[in-house]
Design a protein around this motif. Sequence first.
Motif, PDB file in Angstrom:
ATOM      1  N   ARG A 212      -7.912 -18.711  11.730  1.00 45.41           N
ATOM      2  CA  ARG A 212      -8.416 -17.600  10.866  1.00 45.41           C
ATOM      3  C   ARG A 212      -8.846 -18.414   9.545  1.00 45.41           C
ATOM      4  O   ARG A 212     -10.068 -17.826   8.729  1.00 45.41           O
ATOM      5  CB  ARG A 212      -7.392 -16.632  10.582  1.00 45.41           C
ATOM      6  CG  ARG A 212      -7.258 -15.508  11.871  1.00 45.41           C
ATOM      7  CD  ARG A 212      -6.552 -14.370  11.465  1.00 45.41           C
ATOM      8  NE  ARG A 212      -6.449 -13.544  10.553  1.00 45.41           N
ATOM      9  CZ  ARG A 212      -5.905 -12.379  10.273  1.00 45.41           C
ATOM     10  NH1 ARG A 212      -4.956 -12.194  11.062  1.00 45.41           N
ATOM     11  NH2 ARG A 212      -6.104 -11.614   9.061  1.00 45.41           N
TER      12      ARG A 212
ATOM     13  N   ARG B 192      -7.398  -5.931  -1.503  1.00 48.38           N
ATOM     14  CA  ARG B 192      -6.514  -5.304  -2.424  1.00 48.38           C
ATOM     15  C   ARG B 192      -5.857  -6.217  -3.528  1.00 48.38           C
ATOM     16  O   ARG B 192      -5.446  -5.947  -4.628  1.00 48.38           O
ATOM     17  CB  ARG B 192      -5.789  -4.225  -2.196  1.00 48.38           C
ATOM     18  CG  ARG B 192      -6.482  -3.191  -1.283  1.00 48.38           C
ATOM     19  CD  ARG B 192      -5.562  -2.071  -0.819  1.00 48.38           C
ATOM     20  NE  ARG B 192      -4.333  -2.548  -0.264  1.00 48.38           N
ATOM     21  CZ  ARG B 192      -4.062  -2.268   0.997  1.00 48.38           C
ATOM     22  NH1 ARG B 192      -4.695  -1.513   1.681  1.00 48.38           N
ATOM     23  NH2 ARG B 192      -2.762  -3.183   1.410  1.00 48.38           N
TER      24      ARG B 192
ATOM     25  N   SER C 141      -0.785 -11.793   4.741  1.00 47.04           N
ATOM     26  CA  SER C 141      -1.946 -12.376   4.848  1.00 47.04           C
ATOM     27  C   SER C 141      -2.795 -11.909   3.685  1.00 47.04           C
ATOM     28  O   SER C 141      -3.926 -12.505   3.413  1.00 47.04           O
ATOM     29  CB  SER C 141      -2.675 -11.652   6.301  1.00 47.04           C
ATOM     30  OG  SER C 141      -2.562 -10.421   6.281  1.00 47.04           O
TER      31      SER C 141
ATOM     32  N   ASP D 260       6.012  -1.102   5.589  1.00 45.05           N
ATOM     33  CA  ASP D 260       4.744  -1.643   6.198  1.00 45.05           C
ATOM     34  C   ASP D 260       4.961  -2.016   7.638  1.00 45.05           C
ATOM     35  O   ASP D 260       5.969  -1.570   8.253  1.00 45.05           O
ATOM     36  CB  ASP D 260       4.168  -3.012   5.432  1.00 45.05           C
ATOM     37  CG  ASP D 260       3.310  -2.682   4.282  1.00 45.05           C
ATOM     38  OD1 ASP D 260       2.857  -1.643   4.145  1.00 45.05           O
ATOM     39  OD2 ASP D 260       2.686  -3.565   3.657  1.00 45.05           O
TER      40      ASP D 260
ATOM     41  N   ARG E 165     -14.194  -6.018   9.656  1.00 44.11           N
ATOM     42  CA  ARG E 165     -12.792  -5.378   9.094  1.00 44.11           C
ATOM     43  C   ARG E 165     -13.282  -4.472   8.184  1.00 44.11           C
ATOM     44  O   ARG E 165     -12.737  -4.258   6.850  1.00 44.11           O
ATOM     45  CB  ARG E 165     -11.883  -6.471   8.312  1.00 44.11           C
ATOM     46  CG  ARG E 165     -11.404  -7.598   9.270  1.00 44.11           C
ATOM     47  CD  ARG E 165     -10.274  -8.408   8.574  1.00 44.11           C
ATOM     48  NE  ARG E 165      -9.473  -8.719   9.516  1.00 44.11           N
ATOM     49  CZ  ARG E 165      -9.214  -9.570  10.467  1.00 44.11           C
ATOM     50  NH1 ARG E 165     -10.416 -10.195  10.351  1.00 44.11           N
ATOM     51  NH2 ARG E 165      -8.150  -9.865  11.014  1.00 44.11           N
TER      52      ARG E 165
ATOM     53  N   THR F  35      -0.600  -7.309  12.616  1.00 44.90           N
ATOM     54  CA  THR F  35      -1.183  -6.292  12.141  1.00 44.90           C
ATOM     55  C   THR F  35      -2.689  -5.921  12.578  1.00 44.90           C
ATOM     56  O   THR F  35      -3.148  -5.002  12.877  1.00 44.90           O
ATOM     57  CB  THR F  35      -1.195  -6.090  10.561  1.00 44.90           C
ATOM     58  OG1 THR F  35      -1.808  -7.613  10.114  1.00 44.90           O
ATOM     59  CG2 THR F  35      -0.148  -5.883   9.881  1.00 44.90           C
ATOM     60  N   THR F  36      -3.232  -7.235  13.048  1.00 44.99           N
ATOM     61  CA  THR F  36      -4.495  -7.074  13.470  1.00 44.99           C
ATOM     62  C   THR F  36      -4.454  -6.651  15.168  1.00 44.99           C
ATOM     63  O   THR F  36      -5.280  -5.573  15.534  1.00 44.99           O
ATOM     64  CB  THR F  36      -5.292  -8.522  13.812  1.00 44.99           C
ATOM     65  OG1 THR F  36      -5.235  -8.908  12.404  1.00 44.99           O
ATOM     66  CG2 THR F  36      -6.560  -8.510  14.244  1.00 44.99           C
TER      67      THR F  36
ATOM     68  N   SER G 259      -8.760 -10.870   5.881  1.00 43.61           N
ATOM     69  CA  SER G 259      -7.851  -9.978   6.222  1.00 43.61           C
ATOM     70  C   SER G 259      -8.022  -8.768   5.535  1.00 43.61           C
ATOM     71  O   SER G 259      -8.141  -8.951   4.090  1.00 43.61           O
ATOM     72  CB  SER G 259      -6.590 -10.653   5.878  1.00 43.61           C
ATOM     73  OG  SER G 259      -5.295  -9.633   6.125  1.00 43.61           O
ATOM     74  N   GLY G 260      -7.991  -7.442   5.942  1.00 42.46           N
ATOM     75  CA  GLY G 260      -8.439  -6.438   5.237  1.00 42.46           C
ATOM     76  C   GLY G 260      -7.834  -6.195   4.159  1.00 42.46           C
ATOM     77  O   GLY G 260      -8.194  -6.220   2.760  1.00 42.46           O
ATOM     78  N   SER G 261      -6.364  -6.086   4.211  1.00 43.11           N
ATOM     79  CA  SER G 261      -5.525  -5.851   2.921  1.00 43.11           C
ATOM     80  C   SER G 261      -5.706  -7.173   1.832  1.00 43.11           C
ATOM     81  O   SER G 261      -5.143  -6.559   0.470  1.00 43.11           O
ATOM     82  CB  SER G 261      -3.963  -5.857   3.416  1.00 43.11           C
ATOM     83  OG  SER G 261      -3.810  -6.848   3.829  1.00 43.11           O
TER      84      SER G 261
ATOM     85  N   GLN H 219      -3.246  -2.660  15.155  1.00 45.19           N
ATOM     86  CA  GLN H 219      -4.278  -1.768  14.579  1.00 45.19           C
ATOM     87  C   GLN H 219      -5.261  -1.435  15.657  1.00 45.19           C
ATOM     88  O   GLN H 219      -5.735  -0.414  15.740  1.00 45.19           O
ATOM     89  CB  GLN H 219      -4.997  -2.274  13.577  1.00 45.19           C
ATOM     90  CG  GLN H 219      -4.335  -2.184  12.224  1.00 45.19           C
ATOM     91  CD  GLN H 219      -5.197  -2.705  10.956  1.00 45.19           C
ATOM     92  OE1 GLN H 219      -6.445  -2.328  10.710  1.00 45.19           O
ATOM     93  NE2 GLN H 219      -4.679  -3.528  10.077  1.00 45.19           N
TER      94      GLN H 219
ATOM     95  N   ALA I 214       0.736  -1.273   0.008  1.00 40.06           N
ATOM     96  CA  ALA I 214       0.015   0.157  -0.141  1.00 40.06           C
ATOM     97  C   ALA I 214       1.019   1.399   0.041  1.00 40.06           C
ATOM     98  O   ALA I 214       1.892   1.352   0.620  1.00 40.06           O
ATOM     99  CB  ALA I 214      -0.704   0.082   1.100  1.00 40.06           C
TER     100      ALA I 214
ATOM    101  N   TYR J 228      -3.666   1.043   4.901  1.00 46.30           N
ATOM    102  CA  TYR J 228      -4.898   0.918   5.941  1.00 46.30           C
ATOM    103  C   TYR J 228      -4.420   0.631   7.462  1.00 46.30           C
ATOM    104  O   TYR J 228      -3.335  -0.189   7.411  1.00 46.30           O
ATOM    105  CB  TYR J 228      -5.667  -0.188   5.510  1.00 46.30           C
ATOM    106  CG  TYR J 228      -6.043  -1.404   6.268  1.00 46.30           C
ATOM    107  CD1 TYR J 228      -7.330  -1.057   7.079  1.00 46.30           C
ATOM    108  CD2 TYR J 228      -5.946  -2.861   6.386  1.00 46.30           C
ATOM    109  CE1 TYR J 228      -7.749  -2.213   8.136  1.00 46.30           C
ATOM    110  CE2 TYR J 228      -6.415  -3.691   6.936  1.00 46.30           C
ATOM    111  CZ  TYR J 228      -7.341  -3.362   7.888  1.00 46.30           C
ATOM    112  OH  TYR J 228      -7.977  -4.298   8.722  1.00 46.30           O
TER     113      TYR J 228
ATOM    114  N   LYS K  65      -9.334   0.080  12.408  1.00 47.11           N
ATOM    115  CA  LYS K  65     -10.900  -0.548  11.738  1.00 47.11           C
ATOM    116  C   LYS K  65     -11.991   0.396  12.469  1.00 47.11           C
ATOM    117  O   LYS K  65     -11.955   0.556  13.661  1.00 47.11           O
ATOM    118  CB  LYS K  65     -11.017  -1.960  12.330  1.00 47.11           C
ATOM    119  CG  LYS K  65      -9.934  -2.824  11.482  1.00 47.11           C
ATOM    120  CD  LYS K  65     -10.158  -4.237  12.075  1.00 47.11           C
ATOM    121  CE  LYS K  65      -9.250  -5.044  11.219  1.00 47.11           C
ATOM    122  NZ  LYS K  65      -7.716  -5.124  11.803  1.00 47.11           N
TER     123      LYS K  65
HETATM  124  C1  DP6 Z   1       0.495  -1.880   7.554  1.00 47.53           C
HETATM  125  O1  DP6 Z   1      -4.832  -6.689   6.320  1.00 47.53           O
HETATM  126  O2  DP6 Z   1      -2.665  -7.407   7.623  1.00 47.53           O
HETATM  127  O3  DP6 Z   1      -0.003  -3.584   5.786  1.00 47.53           O
HETATM  128  O4  DP6 Z   1      -7.224  -6.871   8.380  1.00 47.53           O
HETATM  129  O5  DP6 Z   1      -5.943  -7.170  10.465  1.00 47.53           O
HETATM  130  O6  DP6 Z   1      -5.733  -8.786   8.779  1.00 47.53           O
HETATM  131  P1  DP6 Z   1      -6.016  -7.096   9.269  1.00 47.53           P
HETATM  132  O7  DP6 Z   1      -5.012  -6.561   8.787  1.00 47.53           O
HETATM  133  P2  DP6 Z   1      -3.978  -6.442   7.550  1.00 47.53           P
HETATM  134  O8  DP6 Z   1      -3.212  -4.954   7.814  1.00 47.53           O
HETATM  135  C2  DP6 Z   1      -2.295  -4.522   6.703  1.00 47.53           C
HETATM  136  C3  DP6 Z   1      -1.652  -3.214   7.264  1.00 47.53           C
HETATM  137  C4  DP6 Z   1      -0.441  -2.652   6.483  1.00 47.53           C
HETATM  138  C5  DP6 Z   1      -1.102  -1.436   5.683  1.00 47.53           C
HETATM  139  C6  DP6 Z   1      -1.781  -1.910   4.159  1.00 47.53           C
HETATM  140  O9  DP6 Z   1      -1.538  -2.847   3.820  1.00 47.53           O
HETATM  141  O10 DP6 Z   1      -2.626  -1.266   3.894  1.00 47.53           O
END
Ligand code: DP6
Length: 324
Positions: A69, A141, A104, A278, A25, A188-189, A136-138, A192, A12, A16, A19
């Motif tokens: 997970r 993408r 992830s 990251d 997520r 990362t979870t 997992s959020g990322s 955050q 990214a 992100y 949350k």
């Molecule tokens: C710093 O997607 O790993 O890479 O949703 O809790 O699984 P969860 O988190 P994740 O967070 C990624 C955070 C990052 C920034 C990004 O990839 O946008």
Amino acid sequence: MKATALAPSNIAFIKYWGKKDEKLRIPLNGSISVNLSNLTTTTTVEFDKELLADEISINGKKEENTVRRVIEHLNRVRNLAKINFRAKVMSINSFPASSGLASSASGFAALTLAATKAIGLKLDEKQLTILARLGSGSACRSIPDGFVEWFEGESSETSYAKTIFPADYFDIAVVSLIVSKESKILSTTEGQKKVIGNPFMKIRLSRMEEKINMIKKFIERKDLDHFGKLSEEEALEFHSMTLTSNPPVFYWLPQTVKIIHLTWQWRKEGLPVYFTIDAGPNVFLIIKKDYLEKLKTKLKESNVQKYIVNYPAGGVRLITKHLF
Ligand code: DP6
């Protein structure tokens, strides 16, 4: 009832972090990324009515939190399909397990496509991004091709990802430098969750929409200098959020700082190279493809030996070669 998918990881440029809905997520802000050609995960899923329990193997391991997970994600797929068969899942990364690059994003993107295909669900791209996001959020993408925007959204249906530019639109390379082989000091979870109560997040979030619009404009114009500088600014801002969390999280190592300084020095010397980082100590260098050889020479001179060169890549896809 068997399918295999290959998914790229993504990096990214606008990140992100945090949350507004932990369970679904749903992120505090939108983000922008590109898929990485040489950091991929391949996953085979087979549903079998004879199986008594899910059998999960991730890079040959059965790490407890990851297995939990993955099973939660299989449950989402089973609920959607209204089929209750257990599954065998095998997943491998294209990069060494001990590179600290475990992702992830590629993992849940590959699992989402392989599992939905194996169970016979027909989801369109948008629906796949929403489902991957729940894992997992990322990961959302890593579903669409090339340069991708994840829209923050207000609900599960409106928080999804979409291609904004195809992979070959902007001819950059992203070089992942492997600073440490250790896995993350904090997932990362968990990391955050610590933004809650951080007073600086308010300021960050108030500028997010503008930042997203700017980075999209710089990609559209293929303006590497402004694009690279904004990516650096964003990476430093993201790490200042982790540093000002309570308790603080500091992901960098001495080598991380050394590479930041080297990047700035090389830029002064005329090499158009920029960094992003990251939630870990590894540094990702952004450069135009034409300058890649010059960058490799600089890395060699500075004794940086471990790195993986990536190009913007397509998103998740099915492949015919199964892992078992
Ligand atoms: C710093 O997607 O790993 O890479 O949703 O809790 O699984 P969860 O988190 P994740 O967070 C990624 C955070 C990052 C920034 C990004 O990839 O946008």
